[in-house]
Design a protein around this motif. Structure first.
Motif, short mmCIF file in Angstrom:
data_model
loop_
_atom_site.label_atom_id
_atom_site.label_comp_id
_atom_site.label_asym_id
_atom_site.label_seq_id
_atom_site.Cartn_x
_atom_site.Cartn_y
_atom_site.Cartn_z
N VAL A 230 0.85 -1.18 -0.09
CA VAL A 230 -0.10 0.00 0.10
C VAL A 230 0.99 1.29 -0.19
O VAL A 230 1.94 1.28 0.92
N PRO A 231 0.71 2.26 -0.74
CA PRO A 231 1.71 3.28 -0.74
C PRO A 231 1.49 4.23 0.32
O PRO A 231 0.42 3.99 0.87
N GLN A 232 2.53 5.08 0.66
CA GLN A 232 2.55 5.87 1.61
C GLN A 232 1.88 7.10 1.37
O GLN A 232 1.70 7.45 0.31
N LEU A 233 1.18 7.92 2.40
CA LEU A 233 0.15 9.04 2.23
C LEU A 233 0.99 10.07 1.45
O LEU A 233 0.19 10.46 0.38
N ARG B 176 -0.44 -5.22 -19.82
CA ARG B 176 0.89 -5.45 -19.80
C ARG B 176 1.13 -5.94 -17.98
O ARG B 176 2.03 -6.49 -17.65
N HIS B 177 0.31 -5.65 -17.48
CA HIS B 177 0.38 -5.92 -15.77
C HIS B 177 -0.77 -6.87 -15.06
O HIS B 177 -0.57 -7.29 -14.02
N PRO C 201 -2.77 5.92 -7.51
CA PRO C 201 -1.48 5.69 -6.53
C PRO C 201 -1.64 4.15 -6.08
O PRO C 201 -0.60 3.60 -5.89
N PHE C 202 -2.86 3.79 -6.01
CA PHE C 202 -2.99 2.26 -5.34
C PHE C 202 -2.60 1.12 -6.75
O PHE C 202 -2.36 0.15 -6.37
N ILE C 203 -2.70 1.68 -7.99
CA ILE C 203 -2.42 0.76 -8.99
C ILE C 203 -0.91 0.85 -8.99
O ILE C 203 -0.31 1.33 -9.82
N ALA C 204 -0.28 0.01 -8.14
CA ALA C 204 1.10 0.10 -7.98
C ALA C 204 1.78 -1.38 -7.99
O ALA C 204 1.13 -2.26 -7.47
#
Ligand code: HEM
Length: 388
Positions: free
Chosen positions: A15-18, A251-252, A332-335
């Motif tokens: 989970v990305p940081q804030l 691709r992902h 940003p959550f599509i990481a």
């Protein structure tokens, strides 16, 4: 799939940081303002206002100038945080607060080129941020009343500059090794531009519709024309964002099931549901509202025309704006990658993938053409059905 196996499947998802969430969402909001508003002014507002010199030109141009000036401020702030986020990401473990320091930014921008690179990545971002500064300054010039007489020239200068902000950032410091990587660069930029034009355009038009109390008798006719013109721009954006989005997804994501069995997939699924809501609202505008606007127009029913174009339509578009901002908030959550999480092989570009892509583009073009035709037929039918 129960929670335990879902947890296991998404164990590799981070989970990305804030600060990353705010910086990435903020950056694409800033780009939506600068790219979306200038493109929508050039393709929709300016041509509509120039047609038979409309009485409301002054009010709308004033609001466009203010919107563009503030989108310059938003781009500047978003650009600063996005650059700091790049520094924090490279400086593994560097606190985001430290990355905000001008000295940290400068060190990053002056970093030497990596082995095998034809240019230093820092130099690419230095050029990108110089372009961003010039774009923001050009837009913010519209805070000066004297500059507003040159709205057309300033907006049409800021447009290519705003596009260059994202294009320059995509310049690869290491020459892409294959067609696949080049295609990804181009389709990723097509995705960003079509998405930001669509969302930025919606926000500009609801901001302009907010001037309705200051508009004159002809406002209904003007806005019928504005919504019609933007409808075509939005349709092109839907087509490009969908085709490029499917490429990025392929691709992902190796299998549809990965949309609910991987962290990356779940974030993408949430985004796709939001985009489906946006497309549904767009279809409602095209197939339900536009035919009624055409009918009110041909019946010279000014009251209905103003109600439909300046009360009903903006309400739907406000809903689209909320969905659009939610799309950028989910981004940003599509990481990472579902393929990596699920241990699936990397996507390999081939002739059959190209064939599938071409077929998809043809199908999409056909469906959009059919939508325009259906809207026309519905409009003519409602006009035809009008009581004598
Ligand atoms: C309103 C519509 C949409 C907007 C505004 C939008 C915007 C964006 C943006 C700005 C990015 C980030 C690109 C980057 O960081 O380089 C992105 C990534 C992505 N988008 Fe969209 N998008 C939209 C619709 C779609 C659709 C319809 C799909 C799929 C069919 C899609 C699939 C993706 C994927 C898979 C990524 C991640 C790529 C990666 O991991 O690098 N998007 N989108």
């Amino acid at each position: 799939m129960n929670t335990a196996s879902l947890a296991a499947a998404t164990a590799d998802y981070t989970v990305p940081q804030l600060w990353r969430i705010l910086a990435k969402t903020g950056y694409f909001l800033g780009l939506s303002g600068a790219i979306g508003a200038t493109v929508t002014y050039a393709t929709t507002v300016r041509p509509a206002l120039r047609e038979g010199e409309r009485e409301d030109g002054g009010v709308l141009r004033g609001r466009v100038a203010a919107f563009l000036a503030w989108s310059g401020v938003a781009l500047l702030v978003a650009g600063y945080f996005q650059l700091a986020a790049r520094v924090a990401r490279v400086g593994k473990g560097m606190p985001f607060g430290d990355a905000l320091a001008p000295s940290a930014l400068w060190d990053f921008l002056r970093a030497p080129a990596a082995k095998g690179a034809w240019i230093a990545q820092g130099t690419v971002y230095l050029v990108q941020n110089l372009v961003l500064l010039v774009t923001a300054a050009t837009l913010m010039a519209l805070f000066a009343p004297a500059a507003r007489r040159h709205l057309d020239r300033i907006a049409l200068t800021a447009l290519p500059l705003a596009l260059a902000v994202t294009f320059v950032a995509a310049v690869p410091a290491v020459r892409p090794p294959d067609v696949d990587t080049w295609l990804n660069l181009v389709l990723d930029q097509a995705h960003i531009v079509s998405g930001t034009v669509w969302l930025g355009g919606l926000v500009l038009l609801v901001a302009l519709a907010g001037t309705r109390r200051r508009l004159g008798e002809g406002a209904g006719l003007l806005w019928a024309d504005l919504w019609r013109r933007f409808g075509l721009v939005a349709m092109v954006c839907v087509a490009v964002v969908t085709v490029s989005g499917l490429w990025l997804s392929w691709r992902h994501v190796a299998a549809v099931s990965q949309l609910w069995t991987t962290g990356y997939g779940i974030a993408l699924l949430v985004k796709l549901l939001l985009v489906a809501g946006l497309v549904a609202a767009g279809a409602f505008n095209q197939l339900w509202l536009m035919p009624r606007i055409v009918r009110a127009r041909s019946a010279d029913d000014t009251a209905s025309l103003v109600h439909l174009t300046l009360r009903h339509f903006p309400k739907v578009v406000w809903g689209e704006v909320v969905l659009g901002v939610a799309v950028l908030a989910v981004l940003p959550f599509i990481a990472g990658s579902s393929r990596a999480e699920a241990g699936s092989p990397k996507a390999v570009f081939s002739g059959s993938v190209l064939g599938a892509g071409v077929a998809l583009v043809a199908a999409l073009a056909l469906s959009l053409y059919a939508t325009v035709k259906a809207s026309d037929i519905l409009a003519r039918r409602t006009v035809g059905a009008r009581p004598a």
